[in-house]
Design a protein around this motif. Structure first.
Motif, PDB file in Angstrom:
ATOM      1  N   SER A  79     -46.067  -1.081  49.703  1.00 60.90           N
ATOM      2  CA  SER A  79     -46.670   0.229  49.973  1.00 60.90           C
ATOM      3  C   SER A  79     -48.013   0.392  49.266  1.00 60.90           C
ATOM      4  O   SER A  79     -48.832   1.210  49.683  1.00 60.90           O
ATOM      5  CB  SER A  79     -45.718   1.362  49.607  1.00 60.90           C
ATOM      6  OG  SER A  79     -45.418   1.331  48.232  1.00 60.90           O
ATOM      7  N   LYS A  80     -48.268  -0.415  48.245  1.00 59.62           N
ATOM      8  CA  LYS A  80     -49.556  -0.339  47.557  1.00 59.62           C
ATOM      9  C   LYS A  80     -50.707  -0.760  48.469  1.00 59.62           C
ATOM     10  O   LYS A  80     -51.856  -0.453  48.191  1.00 59.62           O
ATOM     11  CB  LYS A  80     -49.552  -1.192  46.294  1.00 59.62           C
ATOM     12  CG  LYS A  80     -49.474  -2.684  46.543  1.00 59.62           C
ATOM     13  CD  LYS A  80     -49.396  -3.466  45.255  1.00 59.62           C
ATOM     14  CE  LYS A  80     -49.283  -4.955  45.516  1.00 59.62           C
ATOM     15  NZ  LYS A  80     -49.090  -5.703  44.292  1.00 59.62           N
ATOM     16  N   TYR A  81     -50.399  -1.406  49.591  1.00 60.74           N
ATOM     17  CA  TYR A  81     -51.434  -1.843  50.532  1.00 60.74           C
ATOM     18  C   TYR A  81     -51.760  -0.791  51.587  1.00 60.74           C
ATOM     19  O   TYR A  81     -52.668  -1.000  52.397  1.00 60.74           O
ATOM     20  CB  TYR A  81     -51.025  -3.153  51.208  1.00 60.74           C
ATOM     21  CG  TYR A  81     -51.061  -4.329  50.264  1.00 60.74           C
ATOM     22  CD1 TYR A  81     -52.266  -4.961  49.966  1.00 60.74           C
ATOM     23  CD2 TYR A  81     -49.905  -4.798  49.645  1.00 60.74           C
ATOM     24  CE1 TYR A  81     -52.316  -6.028  49.080  1.00 60.74           C
ATOM     25  CE2 TYR A  81     -49.941  -5.861  48.766  1.00 60.74           C
ATOM     26  CZ  TYR A  81     -51.145  -6.474  48.490  1.00 60.74           C
ATOM     27  OH  TYR A  81     -51.193  -7.525  47.609  1.00 60.74           O
ATOM     28  N   ILE A  82     -51.060   0.317  51.590  1.00 59.20           N
ATOM     29  CA  ILE A  82     -51.328   1.362  52.583  1.00 59.20           C
ATOM     30  C   ILE A  82     -52.773   1.827  52.500  1.00 59.20           C
ATOM     31  O   ILE A  82     -53.467   1.930  53.521  1.00 59.20           O
ATOM     32  CB  ILE A  82     -50.334   2.529  52.446  1.00 59.20           C
ATOM     33  CG1 ILE A  82     -48.931   2.072  52.900  1.00 59.20           C
ATOM     34  CG2 ILE A  82     -50.798   3.741  53.248  1.00 59.20           C
ATOM     35  CD1 ILE A  82     -47.831   3.082  52.688  1.00 59.20           C
ATOM     36  N   SER A  83     -53.260   2.092  51.304  1.00 58.02           N
ATOM     37  CA  SER A  83     -54.644   2.570  51.166  1.00 58.02           C
ATOM     38  C   SER A  83     -55.640   1.493  51.594  1.00 58.02           C
ATOM     39  O   SER A  83     -56.683   1.806  52.173  1.00 58.02           O
ATOM     40  CB  SER A  83     -54.929   3.049  49.748  1.00 58.02           C
ATOM     41  OG  SER A  83     -54.783   1.992  48.834  1.00 58.02           O
ATOM     42  N   TYR A  84     -55.341   0.241  51.338  1.00 56.72           N
ATOM     43  CA  TYR A  84     -56.210  -0.858  51.775  1.00 56.72           C
ATOM     44  C   TYR A  84     -56.363  -0.837  53.291  1.00 56.72           C
ATOM     45  O   TYR A  84     -57.473  -0.890  53.815  1.00 56.72           O
ATOM     46  CB  TYR A  84     -55.644  -2.199  51.302  1.00 56.72           C
ATOM     47  CG  TYR A  84     -56.257  -3.395  51.992  1.00 56.72           C
ATOM     48  CD1 TYR A  84     -57.578  -3.765  51.752  1.00 56.72           C
ATOM     49  CD2 TYR A  84     -55.520  -4.153  52.893  1.00 56.72           C
ATOM     50  CE1 TYR A  84     -58.140  -4.862  52.384  1.00 56.72           C
ATOM     51  CE2 TYR A  84     -56.075  -5.251  53.528  1.00 56.72           C
ATOM     52  CZ  TYR A  84     -57.380  -5.594  53.275  1.00 56.72           C
ATOM     53  OH  TYR A  84     -57.942  -6.679  53.914  1.00 56.72           O
ATOM     54  N   PHE A  85     -55.244  -0.739  54.003  1.00 56.38           N
ATOM     55  CA  PHE A  85     -55.306  -0.749  55.462  1.00 56.38           C
ATOM     56  C   PHE A  85     -55.908   0.545  56.015  1.00 56.38           C
ATOM     57  O   PHE A  85     -56.579   0.523  57.049  1.00 56.38           O
ATOM     58  CB  PHE A  85     -53.926  -1.026  56.065  1.00 56.38           C
ATOM     59  CG  PHE A  85     -53.479  -2.454  55.864  1.00 56.38           C
ATOM     60  CD1 PHE A  85     -54.182  -3.504  56.428  1.00 56.38           C
ATOM     61  CD2 PHE A  85     -52.375  -2.745  55.090  1.00 56.38           C
ATOM     62  CE1 PHE A  85     -53.791  -4.826  56.231  1.00 56.38           C
ATOM     63  CE2 PHE A  85     -51.969  -4.061  54.894  1.00 56.38           C
ATOM     64  CZ  PHE A  85     -52.676  -5.101  55.466  1.00 56.38           C
ATOM     65  N   LYS A  86     -55.701   1.659  55.347  1.00 54.74           N
ATOM     66  CA  LYS A  86     -56.319   2.916  55.779  1.00 54.74           C
ATOM     67  C   LYS A  86     -57.834   2.842  55.705  1.00 54.74           C
ATOM     68  O   LYS A  86     -58.527   3.436  56.514  1.00 54.74           O
ATOM     69  CB  LYS A  86     -55.842   4.090  54.905  1.00 54.74           C
ATOM     70  CG  LYS A  86     -54.533   4.663  55.306  1.00 54.74           C
ATOM     71  CD  LYS A  86     -54.217   5.885  54.462  1.00 54.74           C
ATOM     72  CE  LYS A  86     -52.868   6.436  54.824  1.00 54.74           C
ATOM     73  NZ  LYS A  86     -52.485   7.567  53.968  1.00 54.74           N
ATOM     74  N   ASN A  87     -58.353   2.132  54.741  1.00 56.48           N
ATOM     75  CA  ASN A  87     -59.793   2.057  54.500  1.00 56.48           C
ATOM     76  C   ASN A  87     -60.495   0.941  55.267  1.00 56.48           C
ATOM     77  O   ASN A  87     -61.681   0.718  55.052  1.00 56.48           O
ATOM     78  CB  ASN A  87     -60.069   1.900  53.005  1.00 56.48           C
ATOM     79  CG  ASN A  87     -59.669   3.141  52.242  1.00 56.48           C
ATOM     80  OD1 ASN A  87     -59.817   4.251  52.728  1.00 56.48           O
ATOM     81  ND2 ASN A  87     -59.135   2.949  51.052  1.00 56.48           N
ATOM     82  N   MET A  88     -59.797   0.280  56.162  1.00 54.99           N
ATOM     83  CA  MET A  88     -60.413  -0.830  56.888  1.00 54.99           C
ATOM     84  C   MET A  88     -61.451  -0.363  57.901  1.00 54.99           C
ATOM     85  O   MET A  88     -62.377  -1.093  58.215  1.00 54.99           O
ATOM     86  CB  MET A  88     -59.359  -1.666  57.584  1.00 54.99           C
ATOM     87  CG  MET A  88     -58.516  -2.443  56.619  1.00 54.99           C
ATOM     88  SD  MET A  88     -57.559  -3.673  57.432  1.00 54.99           S
ATOM     89  CE  MET A  88     -58.665  -5.048  57.291  1.00 54.99           C
ATOM     90  N   GLU A  89     -61.280   0.810  58.457  1.00 55.81           N
ATOM     91  CA  GLU A  89     -62.213   1.383  59.421  1.00 55.81           C
ATOM     92  C   GLU A  89     -62.551   0.417  60.547  1.00 55.81           C
ATOM     93  O   GLU A  89     -63.698   0.189  60.882  1.00 55.81           O
ATOM     94  CB  GLU A  89     -63.491   1.853  58.717  1.00 55.81           C
ATOM     95  CG  GLU A  89     -63.226   2.940  57.699  1.00 55.81           C
ATOM     96  CD  GLU A  89     -64.462   3.303  56.902  1.00 55.81           C
ATOM     97  OE1 GLU A  89     -65.567   2.791  57.180  1.00 55.81           O
ATOM     98  OE2 GLU A  89     -64.317   4.129  55.988  1.00 55.81           O
ATOM     99  N   GLY A  90     -61.519  -0.179  61.150  1.00 56.65           N
ATOM    100  CA  GLY A  90     -61.721  -1.025  62.315  1.00 56.65           C
ATOM    101  C   GLY A  90     -62.220  -2.428  62.041  1.00 56.65           C
ATOM    102  O   GLY A  90     -62.451  -3.189  62.964  1.00 56.65           O
TER     103      GLY A  90
END
Length: 103
Positions: A4-15
Protein backbone atom coordinates in the motif's frame (compact mmCIF):
# COMPACT_ATOMS: atom_id res chain seq x y z
CA UNK A 1 -0.09 -5.08 3.25
CA UNK A 2 3.30 -3.53 2.65
CA UNK A 3 2.44 -2.77 -0.98
CA UNK A 4 0.00 0.00 0.00
CA UNK A 5 3.00 2.31 0.37
CA UNK A 6 3.12 2.37 -3.46
CA UNK A 7 -0.35 3.87 -3.83
CA UNK A 8 1.00 7.43 -3.78
CA UNK A 9 3.71 6.48 -6.30
CA UNK A 10 1.13 5.22 -8.79
CA UNK A 11 -1.20 8.16 -8.12
CA UNK A 12 1.59 10.57 -9.04
CA UNK A 13 2.50 8.91 -12.34
CA UNK A 14 0.24 11.22 -14.36
CA UNK A 15 0.05 8.90 -17.36
CA UNK A 16 3.75 8.17 -17.62
CA UNK A 17 6.12 5.81 -15.89
CA UNK A 18 8.42 7.80 -13.65
CA UNK A 19 11.23 6.31 -11.69
CA UNK A 20 11.91 2.89 -13.14
CA UNK A 21 13.78 2.12 -9.93
CA UNK A 22 10.55 2.67 -7.99
CA UNK A 23 8.64 0.38 -10.35
CA UNK A 24 11.35 -2.26 -10.00
CA UNK A 25 11.20 -1.89 -6.22
CA UNK A 26 7.42 -2.35 -6.35
CA UNK A 27 7.75 -5.52 -8.43
CA UNK A 28 10.39 -6.87 -6.06
CA UNK A 29 8.33 -6.02 -2.99
CA UNK A 30 5.28 -7.65 -4.55
CA UNK A 31 7.13 -10.95 -4.89
CA UNK A 32 8.29 -10.73 -1.28
CA UNK A 33 5.00 -9.47 0.20
CA UNK A 34 3.13 -12.74 0.31
CA UNK A 35 0.29 -11.05 -1.55
CA UNK A 36 0.86 -12.89 -4.81
CA UNK A 37 -0.63 -16.33 -5.27
CA UNK A 38 0.52 -19.39 -7.15
CA UNK A 39 -2.78 -20.51 -8.70
CA UNK A 40 -3.76 -17.03 -9.94
CA UNK A 41 -5.09 -18.15 -13.34
CA UNK A 42 -7.77 -20.29 -11.69
CA UNK A 43 -9.13 -17.36 -9.67
CA UNK A 44 -9.51 -14.73 -12.37
CA UNK A 45 -13.12 -14.89 -13.54
CA UNK A 46 -13.38 -11.61 -15.42
CA UNK A 47 -11.31 -9.32 -17.60
CA UNK A 48 -8.78 -7.19 -15.76
CA UNK A 49 -10.28 -3.73 -16.11
CA UNK A 50 -10.49 -0.83 -13.67
CA UNK A 51 -14.26 -1.35 -13.34
CA UNK A 52 -13.89 -5.08 -12.62
CA UNK A 53 -11.10 -4.42 -10.12
CA UNK A 54 -13.41 -2.10 -8.13
CA UNK A 55 -15.72 -5.04 -7.34
CA UNK A 56 -13.18 -7.87 -7.15
CA UNK A 57 -13.11 -10.02 -4.07
CA UNK A 58 -9.78 -10.09 -2.23
CA UNK A 59 -8.48 -13.35 -3.70
CA UNK A 60 -9.44 -12.33 -7.23
CA UNK A 61 -7.74 -8.94 -6.78
CA UNK A 62 -4.62 -10.73 -5.54
CA UNK A 63 -4.83 -13.06 -8.56
CA UNK A 64 -5.16 -10.08 -10.90
CA UNK A 65 -2.15 -8.41 -9.29
CA UNK A 66 -0.14 -11.60 -9.65
CA UNK A 67 -1.15 -11.91 -13.30
CA UNK A 68 -0.15 -8.33 -14.07
CA UNK A 69 3.21 -8.66 -12.34
CA UNK A 70 4.05 -12.07 -13.78
CA UNK A 71 3.05 -11.00 -17.29
CA UNK A 72 6.10 -8.73 -17.41
CA UNK A 73 8.28 -11.83 -17.50
CA UNK A 74 6.59 -12.90 -20.73
CA UNK A 75 5.72 -9.54 -22.31
CA UNK A 76 8.45 -7.00 -21.69
CA UNK A 77 7.08 -3.60 -20.75
CA UNK A 78 3.67 -4.82 -19.60
CA UNK A 79 4.40 -3.74 -16.00
CA UNK A 80 5.01 -0.18 -17.26
CA UNK A 81 1.71 -0.33 -19.13
CA UNK A 82 -0.18 -1.52 -16.04
CA UNK A 83 1.49 1.26 -14.04
CA UNK A 84 0.64 3.94 -16.60
CA UNK A 85 -2.96 2.91 -17.26
CA UNK A 86 -3.90 2.82 -13.56
CA UNK A 87 -4.27 -0.94 -13.18
CA UNK A 88 -1.68 -1.28 -10.41
CA UNK A 89 -3.16 1.70 -8.60
CA UNK A 90 -6.68 0.27 -8.79
CA UNK A 91 -5.48 -3.12 -7.55
CA UNK A 92 -3.58 -1.66 -4.61
CA UNK A 93 -6.54 0.53 -3.63
CA UNK A 94 -8.88 -2.46 -3.84
CA UNK A 95 -6.58 -4.64 -1.76
CA UNK A 96 -6.27 -1.87 0.82
CA UNK A 97 -10.09 -1.74 0.97
CA UNK A 98 -10.16 -5.47 1.67
CA UNK A 99 -7.52 -4.97 4.33
CA UNK A 100 -9.94 -2.62 6.07
CA UNK A 101 -12.71 -5.26 5.91
CA UNK A 102 -10.74 -7.43 8.32
CA UNK A 103 -10.29 -4.74 10.95
Amino acid sequence: MTLSKYISYFKNMEGGAKGERDLSAFLEDAYESGCMIHHYNELITKEITIENIKTAEEMEARAMLTYCIRSDRFVEGSACEYAENGTFLALLVRLKEHEGDGE
